[in-house]
Design an enzyme around this catalytic site. Sequence first.
Site, PDB file in Angstrom:
ATOM      1  N   LYS A 148       0.836  -1.197   0.000  1.00  0.00           N
ATOM      2  CA  LYS A 148       0.000   0.000   0.000  1.00  0.00           C
ATOM      3  C   LYS A 148       0.871   1.248   0.000  1.00  0.00           C
ATOM      4  CE  LYS A 148      -3.971   2.074   2.386  1.00  0.00           C
ATOM      5  NZ  LYS A 148      -4.952   1.931   3.489  1.00  0.00           N
ATOM      6  N   SER A 178      -9.532   3.014   2.110  1.00  0.00           N
ATOM      7  CA  SER A 178      -8.387   3.522   1.384  1.00  0.00           C
ATOM      8  C   SER A 178      -7.494   2.436   0.795  1.00  0.00           C
ATOM      9  CB  SER A 178      -7.557   4.420   2.308  1.00  0.00           C
ATOM     10  OG  SER A 178      -7.014   3.681   3.391  1.00  0.00           O
ATOM     11  N   SER A 189     -11.021   1.157   6.117  1.00  0.00           N
ATOM     12  CA  SER A 189     -10.171   1.154   4.929  1.00  0.00           C
ATOM     13  C   SER A 189      -9.673  -0.219   4.513  1.00  0.00           C
ATOM     14  CB  SER A 189      -8.969   2.078   5.147  1.00  0.00           C
ATOM     15  OG  SER A 189      -9.379   3.423   5.175  1.00  0.00           O
TER      16      SER A 189
END
Length: 478
Positions: free
Chosen positions: A74, A149, A173
């Site tokens: 990520k 996210s 997220s």
Amino acid sequence: MSAESQLAAMAGGTLSAAELLSETRRRYELANPLVNAIVTTDFAAAERSATESDRRRAAGEPPRQLEGLPVAVKDLEQTAGMRTTFGSALHADFVPTSDSLVVERLRAAGAVIYGKTNTPEFGTGSHTYNRVFGTTTNPYAPDRSAGGSSGGAAAALAAGLVSIADGSDMGGSLRTPAAFCNVVGLRPSAGRVPNWPSDNAWETLSTNGPMGRTVGDTALLLGALSAGSDRAPLGFPEPFDTRIGAHERRLRIGWSRTLDGLEIDPAVTEVLEAHGLPTLLELGHTVTDEEPELAAADTVFRVMRGIGYARNFGSLLAGKRELLGPELIANTEAGLQYSLDDYLDAREQRTRVYAGMARLFERIDVLAAPVTAVLPFPAAQHWPREINGVQQPDYLEWMRASWRITVTGFTAISVPCGLSAGGLPVGIQLIAPPRHEARILALAAQFERARPMWRETPRVLDHSTPDRPHREETEALR
């Protein structure tokens, strides 16, 4: 293949790490232009890592937990020598010289890191778009959101671009993109996956965590990322045991349709009622209707999160406002309005919310609930503007099915439950008290065996459908 199956194939000599990386690269070239999940790559470095994994196996060295599995990290996690933008134009060209703790552990476990997954600006919001890389879209419907996210991570998993994926979760997220993309996302207890570097080493709203196509893969990654660190004071001392056990008795499961009065799209409820509830009953568990008292969590989350944003980004509003996205600006400005008394009141209210959940769990073992209030929405939107005719005043409001649980500190997992009438994924959220990841992983694995939805082929991988319309849909969002 699941990551566990890939590891077994490499252990058995029918697949090498180099071959797996090559197959992954071909999948990346085919599918990533359609979903924009992987935003930075370094295949040369990954090939060196894969070669080293194969050398270790050939030499008879003990394989590490993730030996040879291709991953992308990520883009909120620092990766030494690989661009890390945090989804922000402020850091579009930033190349760290050191790894975050999550990346250190991925490397130490033998993962083959080849790239970074897309994330919204500084992880702000549950829709993945930013000014640096554009929008990540959903492998099951390339005109729809992948969530956020950790939207890049979830889309990459669903499209077969990675074997497992790290994520992080403050307001959902991990769980929201998992639900949107038909994969698994676990929000662990605070401290289970230690975070470093951090400006707030005692952070409990946000946590790193694992994602996978299957529950077993998710537990596998949790084992590699867990265990204490002297750099993270909240870390659990021992690594998580990745063996998923069986329940010794029937579980008492509370069935929550609205998580204390939230507006939930009937299309979501329909899937949960048609497939989630019957599956839990067929597995032999006792299921009763329960609605936890969570409405007070709304103010707690907004105050605590807002003050954090004000602290982290308030100084940027005057000099670099033009480089910031509208959601980041709005949340920072809201945070600047809160006082110390607001923060202390929120902290005390959070304790009361937790106490209410603890009382509920005196009569149940697991709470089952929606992960999201809506189906994956059009990717051209920043957030759903209304649910069941009720206006959503900002980009946080529609995410409450996830962040009400965040406030409690309980652990939660999103597991694929079914597809809507239009073919859009819906997840079920399984919730347990802190430190009880093993309980929800065991139930999630049971659920997955009964309903192996992860085997559904995403549209971007359906070779009977020409990819040109997908590509046009995706390009229109950039």
